[in-house]
Scaffold this motif. Structure first.
Motif, short mmCIF file in Angstrom:
data_model
loop_
_atom_site.label_atom_id
_atom_site.label_comp_id
_atom_site.label_asym_id
_atom_site.label_seq_id
_atom_site.Cartn_x
_atom_site.Cartn_y
_atom_site.Cartn_z
N PHE A 117 0.73 -1.09 0.02
CA PHE A 117 -0.10 0.09 -0.09
C PHE A 117 0.85 1.39 0.04
CE2 PHE A 117 -1.99 3.51 1.85
CZ PHE A 117 -3.23 3.79 1.29
N ARG B 69 -2.74 -3.45 -9.51
CA ARG B 69 -3.76 -2.83 -10.37
C ARG B 69 -3.50 -2.48 -11.72
NH1 ARG B 69 -3.17 3.47 -8.23
NH2 ARG B 69 -1.03 3.59 -8.12
N HIS C 58 -8.89 0.43 -2.81
CA HIS C 58 -8.97 1.87 -2.78
C HIS C 58 -10.09 2.37 -3.29
CE1 HIS C 58 -7.14 5.87 -3.59
NE2 HIS C 58 -6.01 5.55 -3.20
N TYR D 109 -13.02 4.44 -4.59
CA TYR D 109 -13.47 5.84 -4.78
C TYR D 109 -15.05 5.99 -4.83
CZ TYR D 109 -8.95 7.25 -6.71
OH TYR D 109 -7.77 7.18 -6.87
N ASP E 26 -5.70 13.03 4.47
CA ASP E 26 -5.02 11.99 3.85
C ASP E 26 -4.70 11.30 5.18
OD1 ASP E 26 -3.69 9.54 2.75
OD2 ASP E 26 -2.52 11.04 1.55
N VAL F 201 -7.76 3.71 5.36
CA VAL F 201 -7.63 4.94 4.83
C VAL F 201 -8.47 5.88 4.43
CG1 VAL F 201 -5.82 6.20 3.02
CG2 VAL F 201 -5.19 3.73 4.18
N TRP G 241 -9.29 9.46 2.10
CA TRP G 241 -8.38 10.38 1.46
C TRP G 241 -9.44 11.14 0.64
CZ3 TRP G 241 -7.35 10.00 -4.01
CH2 TRP G 241 -6.44 10.64 -4.58
N LYS H 185 -3.97 19.35 -4.65
CA LYS H 185 -3.45 18.08 -5.13
C LYS H 185 -4.33 17.65 -6.32
CE LYS H 185 -1.89 13.69 -3.66
NZ LYS H 185 -1.42 12.76 -2.54
N GLU I 37 -10.60 3.27 2.36
CA GLU I 37 -10.10 2.36 1.82
C GLU I 37 -9.87 1.23 2.77
OE1 GLU I 37 -6.36 4.03 0.15
OE2 GLU I 37 -7.60 5.91 -0.24
C1 BG6 Z 1 -4.22 7.34 -1.33
C2 BG6 Z 1 -2.99 7.98 -0.79
O1 BG6 Z 1 -4.43 6.26 -0.59
O2 BG6 Z 1 -4.03 7.23 -2.89
C3 BG6 Z 1 -2.70 9.21 -1.54
O3 BG6 Z 1 -3.28 8.03 0.44
C4 BG6 Z 1 -2.56 9.10 -3.01
O4 BG6 Z 1 -1.37 9.85 -0.78
C5 BG6 Z 1 -3.61 8.44 -3.39
O5 BG6 Z 1 -2.23 10.24 -3.62
C6 BG6 Z 1 -3.89 8.36 -5.07
O6 BG6 Z 1 -2.70 7.48 -5.30
P1 BG6 Z 1 -2.48 7.11 -7.01
O7 BG6 Z 1 -1.34 6.26 -7.00
O8 BG6 Z 1 -3.65 6.34 -7.46
O9 BG6 Z 1 -2.42 8.39 -7.61
#
Ligand code: BG6
Length: 277
Positions: free
Chosen positions: A67, A81, A151, A153, A194, A224, A226, A232, A251
């Motif tokens: 991770f 992924r 992860h 969304y 985050d 997690v 985020w 950003k 997450e």
């Molecule tokens: C999150 C992290 O899990 O994933 C962030 O805590 C990161 O710091 C985000 O920016 C997205 O990551 P990626 O690699 O998919 O752009």
């Protein structure tokens, strides 16, 4: 009904429809990029690319076998992924349940990045709830350390409208400040966020104006949360500048101090169930 499909560039995915749910799953990364019942659970970036070797932005990326940058020798969030999985099992036991299993085994590319023999299986149960079981088996003769996450969304009406319950009083690592804190009350969003929550054992609830999604995890005590917020978000790949308003990531993980060490032949399953009310 399960249909194997290809986008114009040859990118392969599976379309699943039963009497209560509809989903799309890329073979690359076993990546679920849409799941709908009466509600739409997942956010998918309008500018996401569907290309071999590039991560889809949105849906449920699998971060594996590391991770974040937990293993600095690997790409951020590991390599699963962006690797092709194979569909190994399909079952439609009733008209409202579909089961699929996808598998990734070590190969020349994975061993060049991470020199272990392994088997990684994602079992997906699609009905009026979505259940995911990610099982890692160590097929090597040496132990390995695993960190990982779904992860996810989540699609939301607006970041200002939501709050997250179930993490009150929990310790967390604020990844932006690299400091340890305790969560006071529900989580709301007013800036970049985050955080790796620890000692998580309860169901987490994402509460939006017109819907509530629940997240119940097994095989993990870390989660997690985020959102990239304005600056950003504008720097991120495959994301429109105002996209941060339309999703939050919650997450289910084995991350930070919730890592697993798997001995030869040992398995570990990280499982999560999502419902939307
Ligand atoms: C999150 C992290 O899990 O994933 C962030 O805590 C990161 O710091 C985000 O920016 C997205 O990551 P990626 O690699 O998919 O752009």
């Amino acid at each position: 009904m399960i249909t194997q499909k290809k986008r114009a560039n040859g990118f392969e995915y599976i379309h699943v429809k039963n009497s209560v749910a509809e989903a799309e799953i890329a073979l690359q990364g076993a990546h679920i990029f849409s799941y709908k019942t009466e509600e739409n659970l997942l956010w998918l970036s309008e500018t996401s690319v569907f290309e071999s070797g590039k991560a889809i932005r949105g849906g449920i990326p699998l971060c594996w076998p590391a991770f974040g940058m937990n293993n600095p020798q690997l790409p951020q969030h590991g390599f699963a992924r962006t690797m092709p999985f194979e569909l190994i099992h399909v079952e439609e036991p009733t008209e409202d349940v579909t089961l699929l299993s996808l598998r990734l085994s070590d190969n020349e590319e994975s061993r060049s990045l991470w020199d272990y023999h392994f088997e990684l299986t994602l079992r997906i149960t699609l009905s009026n709830r979505l259940k995911l079981e990610l099982t890692t088996t160590n097929k090597d003769t040496k132990a390995f350390t695993l960190t990982q996450a779904f992860h996810t969304y989540f699609a939301i009406s607006d970041i200002q409208n939501i709050h997250i319950d179930g993490l009150e009083g929990k310790p967390y690592l604020d990844a932006l400040e690299q400091s340890q804190k305790i969560q006071q009350g529900s989580i709301t969003f007013h800036r970049e966020f985050d955080a790796v929550y620890q000692d998580v054992e309860k169901t987490i609830r994402l509460i939006d104006t017109n819907k509530t999604s629940t997240i119940s995890t097994q095989g993990s005590t870390s989660c997690v949360v985020w959102n990239p917020w304005i600056d950003k978000c504008s720097r991120m790949s495959a994301m429109q500048a105002d996209a941060y308003k339309k999703f939050v990531c919650i997450e289910s993980a084995n991350a930070y101090d919730d890592f697993k060490i798997l001995q030869p032949q040992e398995s570990h399953t990280l499982a999560v169930t999502f419902t939307t009310l």
